[in-house]
Design an enzyme around this catalytic site. Structure first.
Site, PDB file in Angstrom:
ATOM      1  N   SER A   1      27.462  41.668  40.133  1.00  0.00           N
ATOM      2  CA  SER A   1      26.406  41.040  39.605  1.00  0.00           C
ATOM      3  C   SER A   1      27.005  39.636  39.234  1.00  0.00           C
ATOM      4  O   SER A   1      27.438  38.773  39.886  1.00  0.00           O
ATOM      5  CB  SER A   1      25.593  41.881  38.320  1.00  0.00           C
ATOM      6  OG  SER A   1      24.465  41.376  38.136  1.00  0.00           O
TER       7      SER A   1
ATOM      8  N   ASP B   1      18.143  43.696  46.695  1.00  0.00           N
ATOM      9  CA  ASP B   1      18.807  44.027  45.292  1.00  0.00           C
ATOM     10  C   ASP B   1      17.770  43.741  44.284  1.00  0.00           C
ATOM     11  O   ASP B   1      16.959  42.676  44.185  1.00  0.00           O
ATOM     12  CB  ASP B   1      19.843  42.580  45.318  1.00  0.00           C
ATOM     13  CG  ASP B   1      20.643  42.882  44.055  1.00  0.00           C
ATOM     14  OD1 ASP B   1      21.946  43.277  44.085  1.00  0.00           O
ATOM     15  OD2 ASP B   1      20.054  42.170  42.889  1.00  0.00           O
TER      16      ASP B   1
ATOM     17  N   HIS C   1      21.434  47.860  42.604  1.00  0.00           N
ATOM     18  CA  HIS C   1      22.080  46.664  42.249  1.00  0.00           C
ATOM     19  C   HIS C   1      23.161  47.268  41.584  1.00  0.00           C
ATOM     20  O   HIS C   1      23.460  48.244  41.154  1.00  0.00           O
ATOM     21  CB  HIS C   1      21.149  46.115  41.101  1.00  0.00           C
ATOM     22  CG  HIS C   1      21.971  44.538  40.456  1.00  0.00           C
ATOM     23  ND1 HIS C   1      21.991  43.706  41.250  1.00  0.00           N
ATOM     24  CD2 HIS C   1      22.291  44.495  39.267  1.00  0.00           C
ATOM     25  CE1 HIS C   1      22.706  42.717  40.597  1.00  0.00           C
ATOM     26  NE2 HIS C   1      22.721  42.967  39.419  1.00  0.00           N
TER      27      HIS C   1
END
Length: 500
Positions: free
Chosen positions: A237, A344, A393
């Site tokens: 991330s 995502d 994610h």
């Protein structure tokens, strides 16, 4: 014949070493040393098909190049037999260390630090950058400090941390990196690992993400990193974006300090964001609803953000562009492997697509499909990447990271192939290893059309859903979508079931 003899000699001495280690350990326990510690379950037999040798002894793989797979199978089985010995004395937890340079801090001025699990004898180091969004002005940083203080302060960090996924020390969970030196750097700078500004009387918060990374690397040199062969800078991330922003500077720092033999590489997971137009434009008042470009434009000023020099020169005056993968990637000199879900969840969130269980409108479906297409287009020239058509994610620290496949290849396998290809390149062998793909991207056009995607659960019932149930639940119209694709509805359902 000579090669077979050489292989048997290597295996013979390795087994002898294993017996000596086991015998010594058993003798220590028999003599009434420390009480034996409870240990985790040993890896299953499935590991024999996926594992890789440790680095306890050096192997010249060029001597068995034509029979590498058979040789590796034998060594994997050897690693399996060695594991019960090592498991009795393995410490699985990473331990907290604060930076020696106390002037480099978290947002609130508390000391920054890292978690470390050393692996004696290994010359591979994995340094992981944690993710966790960001804040870009005093108001939303104040709110973040009240609700997510762990991401801005070290005051309540635990003394130990257990790695998962690619940070795991269990070979069945982490087949190729389980014996590396593991480093986890907690995210407490809220600046996508880019900031270089201290806390002052004028600045309520410090933003020192880029400096934290450099100080961790400096501290690790005295703990064995100085003898490393490979340093893999990984992150998920915001940490994945942090890899793109910092991998070259980490390599340059080591070179400046005289450590020119350490090969620095990057692994960016779920950090390849697009600066696309939102599905529904909103005012930039908080982290979630603000458009990606606007967040970075404001944030880079607030953080005193630093970007790679080559990218800065390419986008002088508009350095915010360097936070977007497809723009910064061509300027990066070190090898970087990209891991990115094609759908995502964080990208969809900042684009104001909120999949909360309500039926998705037709315009939203088109937007979601177009997002997958856009991501594919930005990744097509990336030589080493893994992009499943899943709605999720973050990836590499998940316990299912070995299960998802693209075109029959798992991510651990693809990373191993990448590692081999880099080794071959360093030996001036231009051709990649046969049957070892490193450019893997799904071609099916819908979220979760890959049958190996992570499980989706109904948010209201908690029940697992297959891809067809999920798409129906979200308002997917099979008849209409089949018509748009020019195919029979039953054929479309078959494609969704098989992931083709």
């Amino acid at each position: 014949m000579k090669r077979s003899l050489w292989v048997m000699q290597v295996l013979h001495w390795a087994v002898m070493l294993a017996l000596v280690q086991c015998g010594a350990l058993g003798a220590r326990r028999f003599r009434g040393g420390r009480n034996p510690q409870p240990r985790r379950a040993l890896p299953s037999a499935h590991y024999r098909d996926r594992g890789e040798t440790t680095e306890s002894f050096s192997l010249d793989f060029t001597a068995v190049e034509e029979n590498m797979d058979n040789f590796m199978t034998q060594v994997k089985n050897l690693a399996q037999s060695l594991y019960p010995c090592s498991a009795q004395k393995l410490d699985y937890d990473m331990k907290l260390h604060f930076l020696e340079n106390t002037s480099v801090t978290c947002n609130d001025g508390t000391p920054a630090g890292y978690y470390l699990k050393e692996s004696k004898g290994s010359k591979r180091w994995l340094i992981f950058l944690e993710g966790g969004w960001y804040c870009f002005n005093k108001e939303n940083c104040d709110s973040r400090y009240e609700t997510m203080r762990r991401l801005m302060s070290s005051s309540k960090w635990p003394q130990t941390k257990t790695g998962t996924g690619m940070l795991s020390s269990l070979p069945e969970e982490n087949p190729h990196w389980w014996n590396a030196n593991m480093v986890f750097i907690p995210y407490c700078s809220s600046d996508v690992w880019s900031g270089a500004s201290p806390k002052t009387d004028q600045n309520d918060y410090a933003f020192m993400g880029s400096l934290i990374i450099k100080e961790v690397v400096k501290d690790l040199l005295s703990k064995g990193l100085d003898n490393a062969k490979i340093l893999l800078l990984a992150g998920s991330s915001a940490g994945g974006t942090g890899v793109l922003l910092n991998v070259d500077s980490v390599s340059e720092l080591l070179e400046e300090l005289g450590h020119t033999n350490i090969q620095v590489r990057g692994l960016s997971d779920s950090g390849w964001f697009l600066d696309n137009k939102q599905y529904r434009c909103t005012d930039c008042v908080d982290t979630i609803n603000c458009a990606p470009t606007e967040v970075i434009k404001r944030g880079i000023k607030y953080w005193g953000g630093v970007v790679p020099e080559r990218c800065r020169q390419a986008y002088e005056g508009k350095e915010w562009n360097c936070f977007f993968g497809y723009k910064v990637y061509p300027t990066i000199k070190r090898p970087v492997f990209i891991v990115q879900w094609l759908f995502d969840e964080a990208q969809l969130t900042v684009d104001n697509i909120h999949l909360t269980g309500q039926p998705v409108q037709e315009g939203q479906w088109r937007y979601i499909q177009n997002l997958g297409t856009e991501l594919r287009n930005t990744l097509k020239d990336v030589p080493a990447m893994f992009a499943p058509a899943c709605l999720s994610h973050e990836f590499i620290t998940r316990n299912y990271w070995t299960d998802v496949q693209v075109k029959g290849t798992s991510l651990p396998r693809a990373l191993h192939c990448w590692d081999r290809s880099l080794q071959d390149t360093s030996r001036n062998n231009k051709s990649p290893p046969k049957g070892c793909p490193v450019h893997l991207i799904d071609s099916c056009p819908w979220p979760h059309c890959n049958p190996t995607c992570p499980t989706i659960r109904d948010q209201s019932t908690g029940q697992e859903m297959n891809v067809i149930q999920f798409l129906m639940h979200m308002g997917f119209d099979v008849q209409k979508m089949a018509h748009q694709q020019g195919m029979d509805p039953s054929k479309l359902l078959g494609m969704l079931s098989s992931g083709s």
